[in-house]
Write a protein that holds these residues in place. Structure first.
Motif, PDB file in Angstrom:
ATOM      1  N   LEU A 223       0.857  -1.183   0.000  1.00  0.00           N
ATOM      2  CA  LEU A 223       0.000   0.000   0.000  1.00  0.00           C
ATOM      3  C   LEU A 223       0.895   1.236   0.000  1.00  0.00           C
ATOM      4  O   LEU A 223       1.570   1.515   0.988  1.00  0.00           O
ATOM      5  CB  LEU A 223      -0.857  -0.035   1.272  1.00  0.00           C
ATOM      6  CG  LEU A 223      -2.245   0.557   1.240  1.00  0.00           C
ATOM      7  CD1 LEU A 223      -3.100  -0.180   0.216  1.00  0.00           C
ATOM      8  CD2 LEU A 223      -2.875   0.431   2.618  1.00  0.00           C
ATOM      9  N   GLY A 224       0.928   1.951  -1.131  1.00  0.00           N
ATOM     10  CA  GLY A 224       1.795   3.106  -1.220  1.00  0.00           C
ATOM     11  C   GLY A 224       1.289   4.241  -0.347  1.00  0.00           C
ATOM     12  O   GLY A 224       2.057   5.002   0.238  1.00  0.00           O
ATOM     13  N   ASN A 225      -0.026   4.342  -0.254  1.00  0.00           N
ATOM     14  CA  ASN A 225      -0.646   5.481   0.386  1.00  0.00           C
ATOM     15  C   ASN A 225      -1.755   4.932   1.273  1.00  0.00           C
ATOM     16  O   ASN A 225      -2.499   4.056   0.850  1.00  0.00           O
ATOM     17  CB  ASN A 225      -1.220   6.350  -0.755  1.00  0.00           C
ATOM     18  CG  ASN A 225      -2.035   7.518  -0.265  1.00  0.00           C
ATOM     19  OD1 ASN A 225      -2.460   7.586   0.894  1.00  0.00           O
ATOM     20  ND2 ASN A 225      -2.273   8.449  -1.175  1.00  0.00           N
ATOM     21  N   ALA A 226      -1.851   5.429   2.513  1.00  0.00           N
ATOM     22  CA  ALA A 226      -2.879   4.931   3.430  1.00  0.00           C
ATOM     23  C   ALA A 226      -4.276   5.104   2.819  1.00  0.00           C
ATOM     24  O   ALA A 226      -5.185   4.340   3.104  1.00  0.00           O
ATOM     25  CB  ALA A 226      -2.798   5.653   4.770  1.00  0.00           C
ATOM     26  N   GLY A 227      -4.426   6.112   1.941  1.00  0.00           N
ATOM     27  CA  GLY A 227      -5.711   6.355   1.294  1.00  0.00           C
ATOM     28  C   GLY A 227      -6.079   5.272   0.295  1.00  0.00           C
ATOM     29  O   GLY A 227      -7.189   5.249  -0.226  1.00  0.00           O
ATOM     30  N   ASP A 228      -5.128   4.366  -0.010  1.00  0.00           N
ATOM     31  CA  ASP A 228      -5.397   3.271  -0.937  1.00  0.00           C
ATOM     32  C   ASP A 228      -5.976   2.036  -0.254  1.00  0.00           C
ATOM     33  O   ASP A 228      -6.255   1.047  -0.922  1.00  0.00           O
ATOM     34  CB  ASP A 228      -4.118   2.885  -1.686  1.00  0.00           C
ATOM     35  CG  ASP A 228      -4.040   3.573  -3.043  1.00  0.00           C
ATOM     36  OD1 ASP A 228      -5.095   4.037  -3.528  1.00  0.00           O
ATOM     37  OD2 ASP A 228      -2.940   3.641  -3.602  1.00  0.00           O
TER      38      ASP A 228
ATOM     39  N   VAL B 213       2.305  19.460  -5.179  1.00  0.00           N
ATOM     40  CA  VAL B 213       1.579  18.235  -5.543  1.00  0.00           C
ATOM     41  C   VAL B 213       0.171  18.632  -5.973  1.00  0.00           C
ATOM     42  O   VAL B 213      -0.596  19.176  -5.180  1.00  0.00           O
ATOM     43  CB  VAL B 213       1.522  17.256  -4.345  1.00  0.00           C
ATOM     44  CG1 VAL B 213       0.739  16.005  -4.723  1.00  0.00           C
ATOM     45  CG2 VAL B 213       2.911  16.910  -3.880  1.00  0.00           C
ATOM     46  N   THR B 214      -0.154  18.390  -7.232  1.00  0.00           N
ATOM     47  CA  THR B 214      -1.493  18.771  -7.695  1.00  0.00           C
ATOM     48  C   THR B 214      -2.317  17.570  -8.135  1.00  0.00           C
ATOM     49  O   THR B 214      -3.519  17.685  -8.294  1.00  0.00           O
ATOM     50  CB  THR B 214      -1.417  19.775  -8.867  1.00  0.00           C
ATOM     51  OG1 THR B 214      -0.675  19.159  -9.913  1.00  0.00           O
ATOM     52  CG2 THR B 214      -0.752  21.076  -8.457  1.00  0.00           C
ATOM     53  N   VAL B 215      -1.650  16.439  -8.353  1.00  0.00           N
ATOM     54  CA  VAL B 215      -2.406  15.258  -8.795  1.00  0.00           C
ATOM     55  C   VAL B 215      -2.246  14.118  -7.793  1.00  0.00           C
ATOM     56  O   VAL B 215      -1.126  13.822  -7.361  1.00  0.00           O
ATOM     57  CB  VAL B 215      -1.930  14.789 -10.193  1.00  0.00           C
ATOM     58  CG1 VAL B 215      -2.725  13.557 -10.638  1.00  0.00           C
ATOM     59  CG2 VAL B 215      -2.078  15.912 -11.205  1.00  0.00           C
ATOM     60  N   LEU B 216      -3.361  13.542  -7.395  1.00  0.00           N
ATOM     61  CA  LEU B 216      -3.345  12.382  -6.497  1.00  0.00           C
ATOM     62  C   LEU B 216      -4.164  11.285  -7.153  1.00  0.00           C
ATOM     63  O   LEU B 216      -5.235  11.553  -7.698  1.00  0.00           O
ATOM     64  CB  LEU B 216      -4.018  12.722  -5.170  1.00  0.00           C
ATOM     65  CG  LEU B 216      -3.279  13.545  -4.134  1.00  0.00           C
ATOM     66  CD1 LEU B 216      -4.188  13.764  -2.934  1.00  0.00           C
ATOM     67  CD2 LEU B 216      -2.001  12.845  -3.698  1.00  0.00           C
ATOM     68  N   THR B 217      -3.666  10.067  -7.070  1.00  0.00           N
ATOM     69  CA  THR B 217      -4.428   8.949  -7.627  1.00  0.00           C
ATOM     70  C   THR B 217      -4.662   7.903  -6.546  1.00  0.00           C
ATOM     71  O   THR B 217      -3.720   7.496  -5.870  1.00  0.00           O
ATOM     72  CB  THR B 217      -3.656   8.321  -8.809  1.00  0.00           C
ATOM     73  OG1 THR B 217      -3.405   9.346  -9.764  1.00  0.00           O
ATOM     74  CG2 THR B 217      -4.462   7.210  -9.459  1.00  0.00           C
ATOM     75  N   LEU B 218      -5.915   7.526  -6.351  1.00  0.00           N
ATOM     76  CA  LEU B 218      -6.250   6.474  -5.389  1.00  0.00           C
ATOM     77  C   LEU B 218      -6.845   5.285  -6.150  1.00  0.00           C
ATOM     78  O   LEU B 218      -7.362   5.452  -7.258  1.00  0.00           O
ATOM     79  CB  LEU B 218      -7.244   6.988  -4.349  1.00  0.00           C
ATOM     80  CG  LEU B 218      -6.739   8.117  -3.431  1.00  0.00           C
ATOM     81  CD1 LEU B 218      -7.826   8.535  -2.449  1.00  0.00           C
ATOM     82  CD2 LEU B 218      -5.478   7.696  -2.688  1.00  0.00           C
TER      83      LEU B 218
ATOM     84  N   ILE C  21      -9.155   6.619  -9.103  1.00  0.00           N
ATOM     85  CA  ILE C  21      -9.798   7.932  -8.987  1.00  0.00           C
ATOM     86  C   ILE C  21      -8.662   8.944  -9.018  1.00  0.00           C
ATOM     87  O   ILE C  21      -7.750   8.869  -8.175  1.00  0.00           O
ATOM     88  CB  ILE C  21     -10.569   8.109  -7.669  1.00  0.00           C
ATOM     89  CG1 ILE C  21     -11.273   6.807  -7.303  1.00  0.00           C
ATOM     90  CG2 ILE C  21     -11.573   9.252  -7.743  1.00  0.00           C
ATOM     91  CD1 ILE C  21     -11.392   6.637  -5.835  1.00  0.00           C
ATOM     92  N   ILE C  22      -8.723   9.842  -9.963  1.00  0.00           N
ATOM     93  CA  ILE C  22      -7.635  10.801 -10.147  1.00  0.00           C
ATOM     94  C   ILE C  22      -8.131  12.194  -9.764  1.00  0.00           C
ATOM     95  O   ILE C  22      -9.112  12.696 -10.322  1.00  0.00           O
ATOM     96  CB  ILE C  22      -7.134  10.781 -11.605  1.00  0.00           C
ATOM     97  CG1 ILE C  22      -6.701   9.346 -11.951  1.00  0.00           C
ATOM     98  CG2 ILE C  22      -5.975  11.754 -11.808  1.00  0.00           C
ATOM     99  CD1 ILE C  22      -6.952   8.981 -13.383  1.00  0.00           C
ATOM    100  N   PHE C  23      -7.459  12.774  -8.786  1.00  0.00           N
ATOM    101  CA  PHE C  23      -7.816  14.108  -8.284  1.00  0.00           C
ATOM    102  C   PHE C  23      -6.799  15.104  -8.813  1.00  0.00           C
ATOM    103  O   PHE C  23      -5.590  14.888  -8.656  1.00  0.00           O
ATOM    104  CB  PHE C  23      -7.769  14.131  -6.762  1.00  0.00           C
ATOM    105  CG  PHE C  23      -8.743  13.192  -6.099  1.00  0.00           C
ATOM    106  CD1 PHE C  23      -9.996  13.627  -5.711  1.00  0.00           C
ATOM    107  CD2 PHE C  23      -8.401  11.855  -5.863  1.00  0.00           C
ATOM    108  CE1 PHE C  23     -10.900  12.759  -5.093  1.00  0.00           C
ATOM    109  CE2 PHE C  23      -9.293  10.991  -5.254  1.00  0.00           C
ATOM    110  CZ  PHE C  23     -10.540  11.442  -4.868  1.00  0.00           C
TER     111      PHE C  23
END
Ligand code: NAG
Ligand code: NAG
Ligand code: NAG
Ligand code: NAG
Ligand code: NAG
Length: 775
Positions: free
Chosen positions: A666-671, A687-692, A738-740
């Motif tokens: 899990l790279g990111n806890a949000g994943d 950082v402008t783009v986050l991908t979950l 989901i790409i933010f």
């Protein structure tokens, strides 16, 4: 006494538990010691022997000088299922030595947890009945056992009648522990288990006085009877409280079985006892645990309820906990671990209206459960008095705290009392004792317009903050203010409802913004359910009324609604994991009230957010057929903890039993494959783009096709890839992204949703985007 400032009253109230602990055990305290199960030296035939020897080795030197209490006495619990190790009484020096022993992985001091009813000093209860039980009767017999950790059970309640139930499920290994007032025949096919856990409590507070308190599963508080009946009570026709809320009372899962684990005593609920109950319950074979209590939130790895619940989850047990009654303050949640289901409270469409007529001719409405001989007295006006100033400062006498009302100025009058500090019903008692004829209980800013109806011992009406201000102003501005009270009974189909209760604890989750909490809301205001025969409905010792049912409020009441619905889902889908059941509850919940408007918050009357209501209000029938689920395996939760940066010594309480190690999947806890989605932008504005990522499992028709629907988002553009999911089989899993992308960083969190639809199912996840402020 009237001169004591409010802060002191608060201090007395909250230090009472602490004082008991400090006085009765001067140097020794209880510690919960986590042991490495696999490190047992061969010379010991079992773990119990090993633990006893370990404790003996650190206590024997000190013991020689003192009078030799047996070493066995130092160990108050052996844990072997959901937790591994012991709870033992140790001095500070011994604690240091214990930490050097082989196999000792972690050590926690005993802590005290509290029940989450609004009888807690900070909150007051409204009254309502439970109208959400719409479950079909073909689920009448079920092999699902729900363990209820609480104050015990009142077995004579008609809610625990087992007529028509099939035999006790074969997998059940629990038992009935007998004691004063609790005999073998008190267990039946409905109450399949009952146990008591008091050794931690006694070690801290001294021996339980068996003349005063039942040292048996019998419930003399009422809370445990109420929660157990809400989970799985049998239908009882004509249930009511003094005529209020008349109807059929039944639990959410009337076919499920109850096992009562009594962990709370008059002085509180102790962590070593709670942990032992979770340990036993899992070994006994419960399928669901319902836990309407909580303590402070420290960390995932130091809260024994969080650790015990993790092990329960590993063994397939669904754990539902109350979110706490700390609202409407933000960040007031307890029980926030991702592997537990955190339940907030909302209202139902039932009300208990009452009216206040002021001498000037004005009529105002409030709520009441008062049942006296009749109305206070037909149309006669009584003098009205308020012992506060017209500034909004609360004082001990404006809150009618004990000892603050003078008979002289109260006798024969209706007294206005502010909510706060003391239990609501106690204020009524104080007014009554001073000769008052009635009480108007007014909300303060903390409760807004949420109405609280209690079973007072004198005529009393609860009013919202605005109405309260109006009445106080009238009382201050007139030389001879007067009023009268009238009670109108039970009203149904109140709109809007549900509304998030003002007292329901609010997010965000202080331990990880990536996990949106609470998970959901369920009815927790004015809930009618079974009651103890030992106390009157106001819980005051002076209340000599006895009722089979009582009306209570709190997240303590909403948690067992979810536990019961989880039991229904478990009987329909025995192979579903705890995470699958939670996902079904969350993705099918609704976020609109019965006026088709978005859910509102009782404290502000504004729209509530996922920090207030989580995924929304539970929808039991829909939850039985969610279409898709977000599943999470135990190792995934463990990877979440790794991603949170817990050190290996902190992880040990979660890893040792199953030899887990961080695989860094899990790279990111949000994943974490949670049914709610939380994107957290770091402080670094670059950082402008986050991908979950999320993975859904098809539990609906084998061949089905879902398309995505996104709500609008402020400050970011949100994209889902792919936008269609085509399933070709049952249990098939498909993954989406989901790409933010930030358009403009927002200072407040932004809320929205992602919904997958196949024409039949709507699988909805709440979404929150947070931009952490630049450092
Ligand atoms: C239990 O319910 C049955 C059927 O409704 C009834 O006949 C019986 O009297 C009840 N038992 C008790 C102890 O209330
Ligand atoms: C308080 O009451 C007094 C007397 O009725 C009045 O003169 C004053 O304006 C009031 N103050 C507030 C803040 O309402
Ligand atoms: C109490 O008074 C209200 C309003 O005057 C009336 O509607 C109601 O019937 C009365 N209740 C009883 C029990 O007398
Ligand atoms: C964990 O490791 C121990 C020895 O290190 C081994 O005996 C045990 O079987 C392992 N348990 C599991 C669940 O893999
Ligand atoms: C953000 O980007 C700018 C330009 O590339 C760079 O100079 C700056 O150091 C970056 N800021 C941070 C906090 O990384």
């Amino acid at each position: 006494m009237a001169g004591i400032p409010v802060q002191w009253w608060l201090f007395f109230l909250f230090s009472s538990y602490l004082a008991t602990i400090l006085v009765t055990s001067s140097t020794m305290k209880t510690y919960i010691i986590y042991m490495d199960k696999w490190a047992k030296p061969d010379e010991f035939s079992d773990h119990k022997q090993w633990y006893a020897s370990m404790i003996k080795s650190v206590t024997s030197t000190t013991e020689k000088q003192e009078d030799a209490a047996g070493d066995e006495d130092r160990i108050i619990y052996n844990y072997q299922t959901a937790f591994h190790g012991v709870a033992a009484q140790l001095s500070e020096e011994e604690v240091e030595k214990v930490q050097e022993q082989t196999g000792v992985m972690a050590l926690f001091p005993e802590t005290v947890y509290q029940l989450h009813t609004t009888r807690s000093p900070m909150f007051l209860g409204l009254e309502r009945e439970d109208s959400t039980s719409v479950i079909s009767d073909n689920l009448f017999n079920s092999d699902v056992v729900v363990g209820v950790l609480d104050t015990g059970i009142w077995p004579e309640s008609p809610s625990f009648n087992d007529t028509g139930m099939t035999r006790i499920p074969a997998h059940w290994k629990g038992t009935c522990e007998l004691g004063r007032g609790f005999e073998k025949h008190h267990c039946n096919r409905k109450i399949v288990g009952a146990r008591v856990f008091y050794r931690g409590y006694e070690a801290a507070s001294g021996k339980i006085n068996e003349q005063v308190e039942y040292k048996s599963p019998r419930d003399q508080d009422g809370h445990g009877t109420h929660t157990a009946a809400t989970v799985a009570g049998a239908p009882v026709h004509g249930a009511n409280l003094l005529g209020y809320a008349y109807g059929t009372a039944r639990g959410m899962a009337p076919g499920a079985r109850i096992a009562a684990y009594k962990v709370c005593w008059t002085g509180g609920c102790f962590s070593s006892d709670i942990l032992s109950a979770v340990d036993r319950a899992v070994a006994d074979g419960v399928n669901v645990l319902s836990i309407s209590l909580g303590g402070g939130v420290s960390s995932y790895c130091r809260d024994s309820l969080s650790i015990g619940a993790f092990a329960a989850m590993e063994m397939g047990v669904f754990v539902s906990c109350s979110a706490g009654n700390g609202g409407p303050d933000p960040i007031s949640l307890t029980n926030v671990s991702p592997w537990v289901t955190t339940v907030g409270a909302s209202t139902m469409d039932r009300d208990f209206p009452a009216t206040i007529k002021l001498g000037m001719g004005k009529f105002l409405t409030g709520a009441s459960l008062y049942k006296g001989r009749r109305n206070i007295s037909s149309n006669r006006l009584y003098p009205l008095v308020y012992h506060g100033s017209n500034s909004s400062n609360l004082t001990p006498s404006s809150m009618c705290l004990e000892g603050t009302l003078d008979r002289h100025s109260v006798a024969g009058k209706i007294v206005i009392c502010d909510r706060g500090i003391s239990p609501r019903v106690q204020k009524g008692q104080v007014v009554k004792d001073a000769g008052g004829v009635g009480m108007i209980l007014t909300n303060t800013a903390a409760n807004g317009e949420e109405l609280v109806a209690d079973c007072h011992l004198l005529p009393a009406v609860a009013v919202g903050e605005t109405t309260g201000k109006f009445i106080k102003h009238y009382a201050a501005a007139n030389r001879n203010p007067t009023a009268t009270l009238a009670f109108l009974g039970t009203k149904l189909r109140i709109r809007p409802s549900p509304v998030v209760a003002a007292f329901s604890s609010r997010g965000p989750n202080i331990l990880s913004l990536e996990i949106l909490k609470p998970d959901m809301v369920a009815p927790g205001v004015n809930i009618l359910a079974a009651w103890t025969g030992e106390l009157g409905p106001s819980s005051l010792p002076s209340d000599h009324r006895r009722t089979k049912f009582n009306i209570l409020s709190g997240t303590s009441m909403s948690c067992p609604h979810v536990s019961g619905v989880a039991a229904l889902i478990k009987s329909r889908h025995p192979d579903w994991s705890p995470a699958a059941i939670k996902s079904a509850l969350m993705t099918t919940s609704y976020v609109h009230d019965n006026t088709q408007n978005p859910l509102k918050d009782a404290s502000t009357a504004a729209f509530s957010t996922p920090y207030d209501h989580g995924a929304g209000h539970i929808n039991p029938l829909k939850a039985l057929d969610p279409g898709l689920i977000y599943d999470i395996a135990a190792q995934d939760y463990f990877e979440f903890l790794c991603a949170q940066g817990l050190t290996s010594s902190e992880l040990v309480v979660f890893s040792k039993f199953s030899n887990r190690t961080c695989r860094h999947t899990l790279g990111n806890a949000g994943d974490l494959n949670y049914p709610a989605i939380s994107a957290v932008y770091p402080e670094n504005g670059n950082v402008t783009v986050l991908t979950l990522h999320r993975t859904v499992t098809n539990v609906g028709p084998p061949v089905s096709s879902y398309h995505v629907v996104l709500s609008p988002f402020k400050g970011a553009s949100v994209k889902v890839e792919p936008t269609r999911l085509d399933f070709t089989g049952k249990r098939k899993k498909l993954t989406y992204k989901i790409i933010f992308t930030t358009r403009s960083r927002q200072t407040a969190p932004v809320f929205g949703s992602v919904t997958w639809k196949d024409g039949v199912h709507r699988v909805r996840s709440p979404v929150v985007i947070t931009w952490l402020p630049p450092l």
